[in-house]
Design an enzyme around this catalytic site. Structure first.
Site, PDB file in Angstrom:
ATOM      1  N   GLY A 235      34.067  38.456  33.425  1.00 20.22           N
ATOM      2  CA  GLY A 235      34.167  37.350  34.057  1.00 20.22           C
ATOM      3  C   GLY A 235      35.169  37.331  35.255  1.00 20.22           C
ATOM      4  O   GLY A 235      35.474  38.201  35.935  1.00 20.22           O
ATOM      5  N   GLU A 257      36.246  43.584  32.543  1.00 22.19           N
ATOM      6  CA  GLU A 257      35.263  43.632  33.922  1.00 22.19           C
ATOM      7  C   GLU A 257      35.579  42.230  34.522  1.00 22.19           C
ATOM      8  O   GLU A 257      34.714  41.186  34.199  1.00 22.19           O
ATOM      9  CB  GLU A 257      33.967  44.143  33.408  1.00 22.19           C
ATOM     10  CG  GLU A 257      33.232  44.988  34.408  1.00 22.19           C
ATOM     11  CD  GLU A 257      32.463  44.026  35.148  1.00 22.19           C
ATOM     12  OE1 GLU A 257      32.785  43.294  36.333  1.00 22.19           O
ATOM     13  OE2 GLU A 257      31.413  43.273  34.760  1.00 22.19           O
ATOM     14  N   GLU A 388      36.475  36.508  46.301  1.00 25.38           N
ATOM     15  CA  GLU A 388      35.279  36.609  45.743  1.00 25.38           C
ATOM     16  C   GLU A 388      34.543  35.292  45.913  1.00 25.38           C
ATOM     17  O   GLU A 388      35.010  34.419  45.346  1.00 25.38           O
ATOM     18  CB  GLU A 388      35.471  37.046  44.420  1.00 25.38           C
ATOM     19  CG  GLU A 388      34.012  37.290  43.965  1.00 25.38           C
ATOM     20  CD  GLU A 388      34.081  37.830  42.492  1.00 25.38           C
ATOM     21  OE1 GLU A 388      33.129  38.799  42.115  1.00 25.38           O
ATOM     22  OE2 GLU A 388      34.893  37.104  41.548  1.00 25.38           O
TER      23      GLU A 388
END
Length: 477
Positions: A235, A257, A388
């Site tokens: 996440g 991750e 992001e």
């Protein structure tokens, strides 16, 4: 010139039998949750699909207790050859029901049926087949002659690849002899709950797999539970930091991750048309909802103009619309909250001076949609080059020398993936050795295999999933 248009090719939504309400899956049975139920929504239409139970503290306690009993009495002592039979059976059932699962995934998530059908589901089954093969060979995996399972794994997965992330987590855990309590994302719980039914269909012993649904609070209760031996989370980096602080000082193992801001590097000797296809696949696959998406394009200055012209031509052919239409390239954004974040970062890119371009695109009136977008004149300091976006937005930067390309590629807090496009094998190796990224693709992008490890550096997390390396996180070595 004659222009041929694709006729609509819709997949039937009736293939997925969506129930009005769903409960928790604990100890082999579906049960009510103690928290306030929530609605899961079709992002392409904004229509509510089903009411889903929310697990509270008592529910998480029951799920962990059921997993502990199953670990100590059934699954942990079971020989690897017997565990493998269950995993093989689950893999075959996933294949048999792949059309149903693909349709449900596209309805609940918003991704094109072509992707869920041709990419996600084959990989989901392949992971269970792959780890079924490891179940009786753990002593030969390189982690000692007699590695032991850890116990109960608490797993939290994201909404971008709901069923594939489930497979990444559950398959290696079960192969190693652990039991699991898994929490799917609150916006995409339906395929995980259908998978619970597949576990029952496969005859998996009660308590080996438990699924608790809910929002962030349910995930916090699970990762902080004292009965958990291993936490696995995929996440956002922000939530990953919270989990790392939560488990610090405990005996729990942890793999994370997290986010990414991958650089796709195109050198002047690259095959341009092949690179354009890789760029499109790298950033527009799954609406850019990919942690390893190639969201930064670094192109050598001498070929930048030509590549961008061909990229814009290719982007103009992308079809945005109904996820269940087999012709659709880009589906719906997963949620209103994610769409708002994409819009905020795109606005920031324009405010900071980057030039935005998107092809002419008729977006549906209902649902959450965003057109494929490319930014040029991007500086490394811009938010769109550092944060992001998790959407179909590409930021383009240029470079002159290989050293400059590596410097710009590594100028990010993330380190999950990268791509290299060049005709020279020596340049691929030289560049790959200098990139701080967990996985580096050469003349391709977004290619996965169950036998290949995946994970990142820096703020992209730690630990590896997939391949032989993915076993280590679930073994006491």
């Amino acid at each position: 010139m004659t222009v041929f248009e694709y006729a609509p090719a819709p997949e039937s939504a009736a293939i997925a039998d969506v129930r009005a309400s769903y409960g928790l899956f604990i100890d082999g049975e579906f049960t009510d949750g103690g928290g306030e139920p929530f609605k899961t929504v079709n992002p392409a239409t904004e229509e509510a699909l089903a009411e889903v139970a929310t697990a509270d503290q008592a529910d998480v306690d029951r799920a962990v207790a059921a997993a502990r009993r199953a670990f100590e009495t059934v699954w942990g002592p079971m020989p690897g050859t017997e565990r493998a039979k269950y995993l093989f059976r689950i893999a075959r059932l996933l294949q048999e029901r792949s059309r149903e699962l693909a349709v449900l995934e596209s309805i609940d998530n918003g991704k094109p049926i072509r992707e869920s059908r041709d990419v996600d589901l084959p990989l989901v089954a392949a992971h269970f087949f792959y780890y079924a093969g490891w179940a009786d060979k753990l002593g030969h995996a390189g982690f000692g002659p007699d590695p032991r399972p850890l116990g109960v794994a608490g797993q939290v997965i994201p909404w971008n690849f709901p069923l594939l992330m489930l497979a990444w987590k559950i398959a290696p855990a079960l192969a190693c002899g652990n039991t699991v309590v898994l929490k799917p994302a609150e916006t995409t719980p339906l395929t995980a709950l259908l998978f619970a039914g597949i576990c029952r269909q496969a005859g998996l012993p009660p308590g080996v797999v438990n699924i608790v649904t809910g929002a962030g609070e349910t995930g916090r209760l699970l990762t902080g539970h004292p009965g958990i031996d291993k936490v696995a989370f995929t996440g956002s980096t922000g939530v990953g930091r919270q989990i790392a602080r939560q488990v610090a000082g405990t005996r729990k193992r942890l793999t994370l991750e997290l986010g990414g801001k991958a650089a796709n590097i195109v050198f002047d000797d690259a095959p341009i048309d092949q690179a354009v296809e890789g760029i499109v696949n790298g950033i527009f696959f799954n609406q850019g909802h990919v942690c390893c998406a190639g969201s930064r394009l670094l192109v050598q200055e001498s070929v930048a103009a030509e590549l961008l012209e061909r990229l814009r031509t290719r982007m103009a052919t992308l079809r945005v619309g109904d996820p269940l239409d087999k012709n659709t390239d880009i589906g719906a954004i997963n949620s209103a909250a994610q769409l708002a974040r994409i819009q905020d970062l795109v606005a920031a890119g324009e405010a900071e001076g980057a030039e935005r371009w998107a092809p002419a695109c008729d977006l549906p009136a209902q649902g959450y949609w965003f057109p494929p977008t490319v930014f040029t004149q991007v500086a490394a300091s811009h938010r769109i080059a550092q944060e992001e976006i998790f959407g179909p937005v590409l930021s383009v930067l240029t470079f002159r020398t290989p050293d400059e390309a590596v410097t710009k590629a590594n100028n990010t807090p993330y380190g999950l993936s990268a791509g290299i496009w060049t005709d020279k094998g020596s340049r691929i190796l030289w560049t790959a050795q200098r990139l701080r990224a967990g996985i580096v693709w050469a003349n391709t992008f977004n290619k996965f295999d169950p036998a290949s490890p995946f994970g990142g550096y820096k703020e992209s997390g730690y630990g590896r999933e997939g391949g032989r390396h993915g076993l280590e996180a679930y073994l006491d070595v």
